[in-house]
Design an enzyme around this catalytic site. Structure first.
Site, PDB file in Angstrom:
ATOM      1  N   GLN A  50       2.413  46.067 -21.313  1.00 21.85           N
ATOM      2  CA  GLN A  50       2.798  46.665 -20.032  1.00 21.85           C
ATOM      3  C   GLN A  50       1.983  47.929 -19.762  1.00 21.85           C
ATOM      4  OE1 GLN A  50       5.088  45.380 -17.810  1.00 21.85           O
ATOM      5  NE2 GLN A  50       4.597  47.068 -16.427  1.00 21.85           N
TER       6      GLN A  50
ATOM      7  N   ASP B 212      -2.012  38.154 -19.272  1.00 14.17           N
ATOM      8  CA  ASP B 212      -2.374  38.759 -17.988  1.00 14.17           C
ATOM      9  C   ASP B 212      -3.865  38.607 -17.687  1.00 14.17           C
ATOM     10  OD1 ASP B 212      -1.708  39.881 -15.617  1.00 14.17           O
ATOM     11  OD2 ASP B 212      -1.377  41.899 -16.371  1.00 14.17           O
TER      12      ASP B 212
ATOM     13  N   LYS C  10      10.741  40.858 -16.286  1.00 16.24           N
ATOM     14  CA  LYS C  10       9.848  39.806 -16.773  1.00 16.24           C
ATOM     15  C   LYS C  10      10.562  38.979 -17.855  1.00 16.24           C
ATOM     16  CE  LYS C  10       5.681  42.336 -15.598  1.00 16.24           C
ATOM     17  NZ  LYS C  10       4.654  43.295 -15.984  1.00 16.24           N
TER      18      LYS C  10
END
Ligand code: NDP
Length: 290
Positions: free
Chosen positions: A96, A119, A52
């Protein structure tokens, strides 16, 4: 049969995004910035984070990794997120998953500001998505489902009015996928581990998104003719160390209308959407749009 090539689409979108990042950076006097917080030593998670960050770099987005060791007090993660909420140079934050104990998702999703949630998984962002009211819409939607919507749309797959089945009801994939398909006016059903007669059920849908985390659970021939099949599953070390999904498309896929490959389908679009989400958060925060 159309191959829903996420790698190719992500590459094309990357070029457009790099230009947007450049325009933003010129106007803002700084590049957009994503902070990735990781609490686990799981090798796959560390690799995902590295990928990422590399992807950020490839379009000119700044990225920073914060490691929070699991030996840390639980409250420290809350304090870190709170600080990031107030940091003027930070536009997006991604925590994460999975989290290492003692940290819990509820702690992240209730602390991180929805305005920095890259996200789209905080309770506020999800609640806004759930409401469906455009006047309170979230800035960004969860990366994996949003990437899938882009993948379908870019291949002119009709969603409105069609029957869509989402197999899996996780907060990160299944539930937001169902909400986004509903937003696009599909008639949506969600299946899960307690669903009966799944193999019979899948034959009744135009679009099936499989997000079960069960390697090769279905074969291509299990689906009815002209079904669009999106495989979200990622399983490492298949035959010869290869990556496989929840569906085995290796034989008998010709009767499908379309399907994603694994790898190269949903995965690259998830990362691409994370970058686009970060850009959108930065643009919204500073009121700079190109
Ligand atoms: P979870 O394990 O959180 O959820 C799996 C879901 O599948 C659950 O809702 C579960 O039902 C359901 N399920 C499991 N077994 C069955 C079964 N036999 N029949 C019907 N439903 C079943 O996984 P995630 O949603 O986080 O991820 C799913 C997959 O997608 C994984 O392989 C993951 O690695 C991959 N993934 C890929 C991404 C990408 O970018 N390509 C991003 C995120 C995930 P129940 O709720 O009843 O337990």
């Amino acid at each position: 049969m159309i191959l829903l090539d996420g790698k190719k689409l992500a590459e094309a979108r990357k070029k457009q995004l790099a230009e947007r990042v450049q325009k933003f950076s010129t106007k803002a006097g700084r590049a957009p910035k994503l902070v990735v917080v990781i609490t686990t030593e799981i090798v796959a998670s560390q690799v995902y984070v590295r990928n990422k960050m590399k992807a950020c770099e490839s379009v000119g987005i700044l990225s920073e990794k914060i490691e929070v060791p699991k030996s840390t007090r639980k409250e420290v993660l809350t304090e870190i997120l709170d600080k990031l909420n107030h940091a003027p140079d930070v536009d997006g934050v991604l925590v994460q998953l999975p989290l290492a104990a003692p940290f819990v998702e509820a702690q992240v999703n209730s602390t991180l500001s929805w305005t920095k949630d890259a996200d789209g998984l905080t309770y506020t962002a999800l609640g806004k998505l759930f409401s469906g009211d455009p006047s309170v819409a979230p800035i960004v939607a969860p990366c994996t489902p949003q990437g899938i919507i882009h993948l379908l749309q870019s291949h002119q797959i009709e969603i409105a009015g069609r029957r869509a089945l989402v197999i899996g009801r996780s907060n990160i994939v299944g539930k937001p996928m169902a909400l986004l398909l509903l937003k696009e006016n599909a008639t949506v059903t969600i299946a899960h581990s307690k669903t009966k007669d799944l193999h019979a059920l899948i034959k009744n849908f135009h679009i099936v998104v499989v997000a079960m985390g069960q390697r090769n659970f279905f074969k291509a021939s299990d689906f009815a003719s002209q079904t669009v099949v999106v495989d979200v599953g990622i399983h490492g070390s298949g035959a010869g160390g290869s990556i496989t999904g929840d569906v085995d498309f290796s034989q008998g896929a010709e009767h499908l209308a379309a399907h994603t490959p694994v790898p190269g389908g949903v995965g690259p679009m998830t990362i691409m959407t994370l970058l686009e989400n970060t850009m959108k958060l930065a643009e919204t925060k500073l009121g700079i749009f190109s």
